[in-house]
Design a protein around this motif. Structure first.
Motif, mmCIF file in Angstrom:
data_model
loop_
_atom_site.group_PDB
_atom_site.id
_atom_site.type_symbol
_atom_site.label_atom_id
_atom_site.label_comp_id
_atom_site.label_asym_id
_atom_site.label_seq_id
_atom_site.Cartn_x
_atom_site.Cartn_y
_atom_site.Cartn_z
ATOM 1 N N VAL A 79 0.423 -1.335 -0.031
ATOM 2 C CA VAL A 79 0.138 -0.506 -0.310
ATOM 3 C C VAL A 79 0.545 1.446 -0.296
ATOM 4 O O VAL A 79 0.846 2.080 -0.272
ATOM 5 C CB VAL A 79 -0.867 -0.073 1.155
ATOM 6 N N TRP A 80 1.550 1.501 0.845
ATOM 7 C CA TRP A 80 2.601 2.634 0.514
ATOM 8 C C TRP A 80 3.298 3.045 -0.052
ATOM 9 O O TRP A 80 4.057 4.148 -0.806
ATOM 10 C CB TRP A 80 3.628 2.177 1.793
ATOM 11 N N GLN A 124 2.170 2.379 -3.509
ATOM 12 C CA GLN A 124 1.118 2.491 -3.993
ATOM 13 C C GLN A 124 0.485 3.839 -3.683
ATOM 14 O O GLN A 124 0.121 5.103 -4.903
ATOM 15 C CB GLN A 124 -0.369 1.689 -3.580
ATOM 16 N N GLN A 125 0.688 4.176 -2.711
ATOM 17 C CA GLN A 125 0.692 6.131 -2.165
ATOM 18 C C GLN A 125 1.648 6.331 -2.958
ATOM 19 O O GLN A 125 1.651 7.562 -3.462
ATOM 20 C CB GLN A 125 0.441 5.800 -0.671
ATOM 21 N N ARG A 126 2.842 6.357 -2.511
ATOM 22 C CA ARG A 126 4.027 7.127 -3.209
ATOM 23 C C ARG A 126 3.889 6.784 -4.201
ATOM 24 O O ARG A 126 4.819 8.496 -5.343
ATOM 25 C CB ARG A 126 5.318 6.470 -2.318
ATOM 26 N N SER A 127 3.740 6.454 -5.437
ATOM 27 C CA SER A 127 3.724 5.877 -6.250
ATOM 28 C C SER A 127 2.973 5.455 -7.555
ATOM 29 O O SER A 127 2.928 4.088 -8.021
ATOM 30 C CB SER A 127 5.340 5.166 -6.680
ATOM 31 N N PRO A 128 2.113 5.865 -7.458
ATOM 32 C CA PRO A 128 0.590 5.787 -7.901
ATOM 33 C C PRO A 128 0.230 5.225 -9.594
ATOM 34 O O PRO A 128 -0.326 4.225 -9.950
ATOM 35 C CB PRO A 128 -0.416 6.541 -7.496
#
Length: 352
Positions: free
Chosen positions: A92-93, A95-99
């Motif tokens: 998830v981190w 996905q949030q940092r590099s969508p």
């Protein structure tokens, strides 16, 4: 007497020639490419490790069902089967940092301090807004109750303002027991950072960014495509091993991931220190564009690169890499033993 002397010299010459030919034959065939079968097509950026009687290869790309880093297993190095994956989904981190990241890249497996460490990268193609992360496991055996990949999070990242790209990680421990991470793709080439031996993250005492290898700009270099690095900067996929008190830096040059238009080749240099300076067989520094060819395309397989090496104290050292089928353009795993004649590595691409 003269006639007998001539015969003796003739026999000696013939014997010497036979020995020379035999020696050349042994040297030429000391390394061998394995004939592989099973789930080897589609393997990209393979990284190899052995636990017990099983070899495991981790590779870039999605596993069936959308998982990340499909793993292939073998007990004989010839027959391979898909046997699992590392992540069910992208953490998830990330996905949030590099969508924009759709798949994780370039896994690098090692066994350190009683655990398996998997360094890996996330990025967007042609961008250097990238990161390298770490996952750990107690075993590679999928049937073990101790099997569980633990994501340890971010190790390092690069931003658009940096002159390097934080992808293609490779772990190495030097002769003094210090841990290092090499990485890089395009831009200013291959870099290295010191690691904390306990955590596997970056060292807080040695924060220097070391430069190991880069490409030399040709006089007639073409301009770069919009928002992309120029092709002449293409050096990536570093892998470092220690052999006979030399550190050998393997890299992939030129263009990957283009099917039958892939121009990858595997290059090598060596150094007395893990941080360099690395030089090729002619003595040219890799920091100035030097590099000696190890694997180049043949009529059957194109673009050999994305390599990793398994040093085996009880047998043949191995190099695993991918190459593209000249007919279909699809990548497939390749595996060769390494011959160290002359203190330089020699390996073999699959048959033409």
């Amino acid at each position: 007497m003269m006639q007998k002397s001539r015969r003796n010299w003739s026999h000696l010459f013939a014997a010497g020639l036979l020995l020379a030919v035999s020696a050349f034959s042994v040297a030429a065939h000391a390394q061998k490419a394995f004939i592989l079968s099973g789930d080897v097509p589609g393997t990209h950026d393979p990284s190899i490790m052995k636990e017990g009687n099983t070899w495991y290869v981790f590779a870039t790309g999605k596993a069936p069902g959308g998982g990340q880093f499909e793993v292939r297993c073998s007990t004989d190095l010839h027959q391979w089967k898909a046997c699992g994956q590392v992540f069910d989904e992208i953490p998830v981190w990330i996905q949030q940092r590099s969508p924009g990241t759709k798949e994780l890249w370039a896994p690098d497996i090692s066994f350190v301090n009683g655990e398996y460490r998997l360094y890996y990268a996330y990025s967007l193609f042609g961008k250097n807004t990238s990161g390298i992360a770490l996952a750990t496991n107690k075993t590679l055996d999928f049937s073990s109750p101790n099997y569980r990949w633990m994501d340890q999070g971010l190790v390092l990242e690069s931003k658009a303002s940096d002159n390097f790209n934080a992808i293609d990680p490779n772990f190495v421990r030097d002769e003094s027991g210090h841990d290092w991470l090499s990485f890089g793709s395009f831009w200013d080439g291959i870099k290295m950072r010191r690691l904390n031996g306990k955590t596997g993250k970056l060292s807080a005492t040695d924060t220097k960014l070391y430069s190991l290898a880069r490409r030399a700009k040709p006089i007639d270099a073409a301009p770069a495509p919009p928002n992309m690095p120029p092709n002449w900067e293409a050096v990536e996929a570093p892998f470092i091993v220690l052999h006979n008190h030399y550190y050998y830096l393997f890299t992939s040059w030129d263009l990957c991931c283009r099917g039958t238009k892939s121009t990858y080749k595997t290059m090598v240099g060596r150094a007395k220190s893990v941080t360099g300076p690395y030089v090729d067989k002619t003595g040219k520094p890799l920091s100035e564009g030097g590099g000696s060819e190890l694997l180049v395309a043949n009529s059957r397989w194109l673009g050999p690169g994305g390599e990793s090496i398994l040093m085996n104290p009880n047998g043949d050292d191995l190099i695993v890499f991918h190459a593209y089928d000249a007919k279909t353009g699809k990548p497939s795993m390749q595996l060769s033993t390494i011959d160290w004649t002359g203190d330089w590595p020699h390996a073999q691409l699959g048959q033409e």
